[in-house]
Design a protein around this motif. Structure first.
Motif, PDB file in Angstrom:
ATOM      1  N   GLY A  63     -10.522 -62.839  26.418  1.00 26.42           N
ATOM      2  CA  GLY A  63      -9.473 -62.826  27.579  1.00 26.42           C
ATOM      3  C   GLY A  63      -9.138 -61.486  27.655  1.00 26.42           C
ATOM      4  N   SER A  64      -8.505 -60.838  26.666  1.00 28.87           N
ATOM      5  CA  SER A  64      -8.205 -59.399  26.665  1.00 28.87           C
ATOM      6  C   SER A  64      -9.156 -58.305  27.073  1.00 28.87           C
ATOM      7  CB  SER A  64      -7.238 -59.011  25.412  1.00 28.87           C
ATOM      8  OG  SER A  64      -6.367 -59.991  25.301  1.00 28.87           O
ATOM      9  N   ARG A  65     -10.353 -58.547  26.193  1.00 25.07           N
ATOM     10  CA  ARG A  65     -11.209 -57.721  26.289  1.00 25.07           C
ATOM     11  C   ARG A  65     -11.852 -57.737  28.016  1.00 25.07           C
ATOM     12  NH1 ARG A  65     -15.475 -55.910  22.818  1.00 25.07           N
ATOM     13  NH2 ARG A  65     -14.340 -56.840  21.070  1.00 25.07           N
ATOM     14  N   TYR A  66     -12.063 -58.995  28.437  1.00 29.29           N
ATOM     15  CA  TYR A  66     -12.526 -58.788  29.766  1.00 29.29           C
ATOM     16  C   TYR A  66     -11.671 -58.221  30.663  1.00 29.29           C
ATOM     17  CZ  TYR A  66     -14.922 -60.680  33.766  1.00 29.29           C
ATOM     18  OH  TYR A  66     -15.798 -60.876  34.956  1.00 29.29           O
ATOM     19  N   ALA A  67     -10.499 -58.524  30.494  1.00 25.70           N
ATOM     20  CA  ALA A  67      -9.405 -58.020  31.423  1.00 25.70           C
ATOM     21  C   ALA A  67      -9.126 -56.420  31.348  1.00 25.70           C
ATOM     22  CB  ALA A  67      -7.996 -58.600  31.185  1.00 25.70           C
ATOM     23  N   ASN A  68      -9.376 -55.942  30.362  1.00 27.21           N
ATOM     24  CA  ASN A  68      -9.331 -54.366  29.893  1.00 27.21           C
ATOM     25  C   ASN A  68     -10.477 -53.743  30.551  1.00 27.21           C
ATOM     26  OD1 ASN A  68     -10.034 -51.736  28.469  1.00 27.21           O
ATOM     27  ND2 ASN A  68      -7.920 -52.106  28.179  1.00 27.21           N
ATOM     28  N   SER A  69     -11.591 -54.327  30.610  1.00 29.34           N
ATOM     29  CA  SER A  69     -12.910 -54.053  30.884  1.00 29.34           C
ATOM     30  C   SER A  69     -13.187 -53.776  32.281  1.00 29.34           C
ATOM     31  CB  SER A  69     -14.326 -54.484  29.939  1.00 29.34           C
ATOM     32  OG  SER A  69     -13.915 -54.413  28.624  1.00 29.34           O
ATOM     33  N   THR A  70     -12.753 -54.885  32.869  1.00 32.17           N
ATOM     34  CA  THR A  70     -13.064 -55.370  34.376  1.00 32.17           C
ATOM     35  C   THR A  70     -11.974 -55.066  35.325  1.00 32.17           C
ATOM     36  OG1 THR A  70     -12.679 -57.684  34.296  1.00 32.17           O
ATOM     37  CG2 THR A  70     -14.909 -56.876  33.675  1.00 32.17           C
ATOM     38  N   GLN A  71     -10.864 -54.797  34.696  1.00 33.74           N
ATOM     39  CA  GLN A  71      -9.603 -54.823  35.542  1.00 33.74           C
ATOM     40  C   GLN A  71      -9.453 -55.994  36.309  1.00 33.74           C
ATOM     41  OE1 GLN A  71      -7.164 -51.735  35.189  1.00 33.74           O
ATOM     42  NE2 GLN A  71      -8.633 -52.003  33.384  1.00 33.74           N
ATOM     43  N   THR A  72      -9.921 -57.250  35.958  1.00 34.85           N
ATOM     44  CA  THR A  72      -9.666 -58.466  36.644  1.00 34.85           C
ATOM     45  C   THR A  72      -9.526 -59.447  35.537  1.00 34.85           C
ATOM     46  OG1 THR A  72     -12.055 -58.994  36.655  1.00 34.85           O
ATOM     47  CG2 THR A  72     -11.086 -57.879  38.637  1.00 34.85           C
ATOM     48  N   SER A  73      -9.219 -60.574  35.923  1.00 36.29           N
ATOM     49  CA  SER A  73      -8.688 -61.829  35.051  1.00 36.29           C
ATOM     50  C   SER A  73     -10.208 -62.462  34.468  1.00 36.29           C
ATOM     51  CB  SER A  73      -7.792 -62.678  35.474  1.00 36.29           C
ATOM     52  OG  SER A  73      -8.402 -63.658  36.492  1.00 36.29           O
ATOM     53  N   ILE A  74     -10.097 -63.059  33.473  1.00 40.55           N
ATOM     54  CA  ILE A  74     -11.335 -63.939  33.190  1.00 40.55           C
ATOM     55  C   ILE A  74     -11.368 -65.146  33.942  1.00 40.55           C
ATOM     56  CG2 ILE A  74     -10.255 -65.549  31.457  1.00 40.55           C
ATOM     57  CD1 ILE A  74     -12.426 -64.547  29.507  1.00 40.55           C
ATOM     58  N   ILE A  75     -10.287 -65.472  34.872  1.00 35.72           N
ATOM     59  CA  ILE A  75     -10.639 -66.567  35.859  1.00 35.72           C
ATOM     60  C   ILE A  75     -11.680 -65.997  36.867  1.00 35.72           C
ATOM     61  CG2 ILE A  75      -9.178 -67.828  37.256  1.00 35.72           C
ATOM     62  CD1 ILE A  75      -7.075 -67.883  35.576  1.00 35.72           C
ATOM     63  N   ASP A  76     -11.368 -64.767  37.082  1.00 36.47           N
ATOM     64  CA  ASP A  76     -12.164 -64.032  38.200  1.00 36.47           C
ATOM     65  C   ASP A  76     -13.727 -63.984  37.548  1.00 36.47           C
ATOM     66  OD1 ASP A  76     -10.733 -62.062  40.440  1.00 36.47           O
ATOM     67  OD2 ASP A  76      -9.495 -62.827  38.646  1.00 36.47           O
ATOM     68  N   GLY A  77     -13.633 -64.077  36.359  1.00 40.56           N
ATOM     69  CA  GLY A  77     -15.065 -64.213  35.675  1.00 40.56           C
ATOM     70  C   GLY A  77     -15.729 -65.318  35.711  1.00 40.56           C
ATOM     71  N   TYR A  78     -15.179 -66.628  35.821  1.00 41.46           N
ATOM     72  CA  TYR A  78     -15.414 -67.665  35.996  1.00 41.46           C
ATOM     73  C   TYR A  78     -16.153 -67.908  37.355  1.00 41.46           C
ATOM     74  CZ  TYR A  78     -12.456 -68.894  31.731  1.00 41.46           C
ATOM     75  OH  TYR A  78     -12.011 -68.997  30.744  1.00 41.46           O
ATOM     76  N   LYS A  79     -15.611 -67.323  38.187  1.00 45.13           N
ATOM     77  CA  LYS A  79     -16.158 -67.202  39.467  1.00 45.13           C
ATOM     78  C   LYS A  79     -17.440 -66.753  39.520  1.00 45.13           C
ATOM     79  CE  LYS A  79     -15.230 -66.593  44.555  1.00 45.13           C
ATOM     80  NZ  LYS A  79     -14.122 -66.102  45.360  1.00 45.13           N
ATOM     81  N   GLN A  80     -17.419 -65.413  38.905  1.00 43.41           N
ATOM     82  CA  GLN A  80     -18.806 -64.754  38.722  1.00 43.41           C
ATOM     83  C   GLN A  80     -20.133 -65.762  38.196  1.00 43.41           C
ATOM     84  OE1 GLN A  80     -19.452 -61.467  39.528  1.00 43.41           O
ATOM     85  NE2 GLN A  80     -17.326 -61.602  40.400  1.00 43.41           N
ATOM     86  N   ILE A  81     -19.611 -66.552  37.083  1.00 44.91           N
ATOM     87  CA  ILE A  81     -20.494 -67.349  36.692  1.00 44.91           C
ATOM     88  C   ILE A  81     -20.901 -68.287  37.660  1.00 44.91           C
ATOM     89  CG2 ILE A  81     -20.864 -69.185  34.922  1.00 44.91           C
ATOM     90  CD1 ILE A  81     -18.865 -67.833  33.003  1.00 44.91           C
ATOM     91  N   GLY A  82     -19.989 -68.758  38.609  1.00 43.65           N
ATOM     92  CA  GLY A  82     -20.492 -69.890  39.650  1.00 43.65           C
ATOM     93  C   GLY A  82     -19.162 -70.372  39.942  1.00 43.65           C
ATOM     94  N   ARG A  83     -19.222 -70.761  41.295  1.00 46.60           N
ATOM     95  CA  ARG A  83     -17.939 -71.587  41.870  1.00 46.60           C
ATOM     96  C   ARG A  83     -17.814 -73.146  41.044  1.00 46.60           C
ATOM     97  NH1 ARG A  83     -15.799 -69.399  46.376  1.00 46.60           N
ATOM     98  NH2 ARG A  83     -14.663 -71.620  46.678  1.00 46.60           N
ATOM     99  N   PRO A  84     -18.874 -73.628  40.528  1.00 46.06           N
ATOM    100  CA  PRO A  84     -18.691 -74.787  39.694  1.00 46.06           C
ATOM    101  C   PRO A  84     -17.931 -74.578  38.489  1.00 46.06           C
ATOM    102  CG  PRO A  84     -21.124 -74.856  40.610  1.00 46.06           C
ATOM    103  CD  PRO A  84     -20.330 -73.585  41.108  1.00 46.06           C
TER     104      PRO A  84
END
Length: 426
Positions: A63-84
């Motif tokens: 969670g911390s790694r993703y936020a620092n690397s992308t400047q977005t939350s890991i919840i934004d990442g879940y959307k990147q995986i797909g809306r489901p």
């Protein structure tokens, strides 16, 4: 010397999210479950506490790694995986948040009643407590939370380490005549083990809060730390969390295991026993100090839980129901406060439903978290090891292996629970 001052200055700007995580974790899982584990099963439970803390570590760090690397939350990442995936996270959060908040709130109310000697308010204690939490967060939000939690962390460390060292010095109690230890490998023992691991050190789905708090801290200080700075702050907090879990198991084992006493099921009586646990080792003079410290720890946990769930729900709703990114922040800004009230109301319903049955409510919430854990663990692993993150920010091979081991472990125990639960019904 100048270099040391510079490093400390950078750390002070980064510090916050990890401390928030630690204070969220060091609540029910430590004060209640770890102490219960030591009291009921002795040091036998210690290995499982260490194992699950180790195997869950990657998914919180991600969670911390993703936020620092992308400047977005890991919840934004879940959307990147797909809306489901985003919808699944949303539904899992809705399914668990009332039980989790209710369990934490119920325990906190017990420590509040113990501190002030209040027993006539009953369930109204929780209502008052929730109203205070909602009021603080609705007005101050992250700034108040960040300042409050750091004071709580210092109090917690001093009191717990003092009690632990004195307990080691005094040694374990002598078992009473005819004492028979509980069987960890019975159905009830395994159910407790699953409940313990569900929130040890805390629920995996709370990993999204790390990313949200990391981003909020950057916004607050206007400082973007390097990835290694963010990870160092989180790893330090996680290490402290794990060490304190071990201390609570030892405290429960040395002071209760073999005594023939059962820890009470009432939240206020349980709180009294926990505080007594400390004062037996430190001295009667410390009762008020320990009672205040224990309540402060739990208050820090419940207020962080309210913030974490409200913040994560707000971001999830923004991502689900807004198509254009530029409209996200303006359209749903007030939802944070709305979710604070919603979570408070739903959690009160849960508390009233369970009545004064502390152990049942806590065990239900923690087992539910354990069943959810494999899904979130897989999502987090995919996000930091695939195309969603630059290769240079990917975890090491050792961390990837630990992640896969953790996923297998979580799925395996979830299957064991399902077999035992549904097998007993059939």
């Amino acid at each position: 010397m100048i270099n040391l001052i510079s490093k400390f200055s950078k750390f002070s700007k980064t510090a916050g999210p990890g401390i928030l995580f630690a204070c969220t974790a060091i609540g029910v899982s430590h004060l209640v479950q770890s102490t219960r584990g030591g009291a009921d099963f002795g040091l036998l439970i210690l290995g499982f506490v260490i194992l699950v803390t180790l195997l869950k570590y990657p998914f919180f760090e991600y969670g911390s790694r993703y936020a620092n690397s992308t400047q977005t939350s890991i919840i934004d990442g879940y959307k990147q995986i797909g809306r489901p995936a985003l919808w699944l996270y949303f539904l899992l959060t809705i399914a668990s948040m009332f039980f989790v908040t209710g369990a934490v709130g119920f325990v906190t109310a017990g420590f509040f009643e113990n501190l002030f000697g209040i027993d006539f308010l009953g369930e109204w204690t929780v209502v008052i407590l929730f109203a205070v939490c909602v009021g603080i967060l609705a007005i101050g939000k992250y700034n108040v939370l960040d300042s409050l939690i750091k004071i709580i962390a210092i109090v917690l460390l001093i009191s717990t380490i003092s009690a632990f060292l004195l307990t080691l010095y005094n040694g374990p109690i002598e078992p009473v005549s005819g004492f028979e230890p509980k069987d960890l490998w019975s159905v009830s023992g395994i159910f407790f083990l699953l409940a313990l691991m569900g929130w040890m050190p805390t629920a995996v789905d709370l990993s999204s809060w790390n990313s949200l708090w990391t981003l909020e801290r950057m916004k607050q200080t206007n400082y973007k730390p390097k990835l290694k700075e963010t990870l160092f702050e989180f790893r330090l907090a996680y290490l402290v969390t794990g060490i304190l879990a071990v201390m609570f198991v030892v405290l429960g084992s040395f002071i209760f295991y073999g005594s023939g006493e059962e820890l009470p099921n009432s939240n206020s009586l349980f709180a009294h026993e926990i505080v007594t646990l400390y004062t037996q080792t430190i001295g009667d003079w410390s009762y008020l100090i320990i009672a205040a410290s224990a309540f402060t720890v739990m208050f820090g946990t419940i207020i962080a839980v309210f913030d974490g769930y409200s913040r994560s729900l707000q971001r999830t709703v923004e991502l689900i129901f807004t198509k254009k990114e530029e409209k996200i922040r303006t359209k749903f800004r007030t939802f944070y406060v709305v979710f604070l009230f919603l979570i408070s109301a739903g959690s009160l319903v849960v508390i009233f439903q369970f009545g004064n049955n502390l152990k049942e409510l806590v065990d239900f919430a923690t087992v539910l978290s354990f069943m959810i854990a494999p899904v979130i663990a897989i999502f987090n692993f995919r996000l930091v090891t695939g195309k969603y993150l630059n290769t240079e920010h990917h975890p090491s091979l050792g961390l990837k292996i630990l992640s896969i081991s953790g996923i297998v472990f979580l799925i395996g125990f979830a299957i064991i629970f399902a077999i035992l639960k549904f097998g007993s019904i059939l």
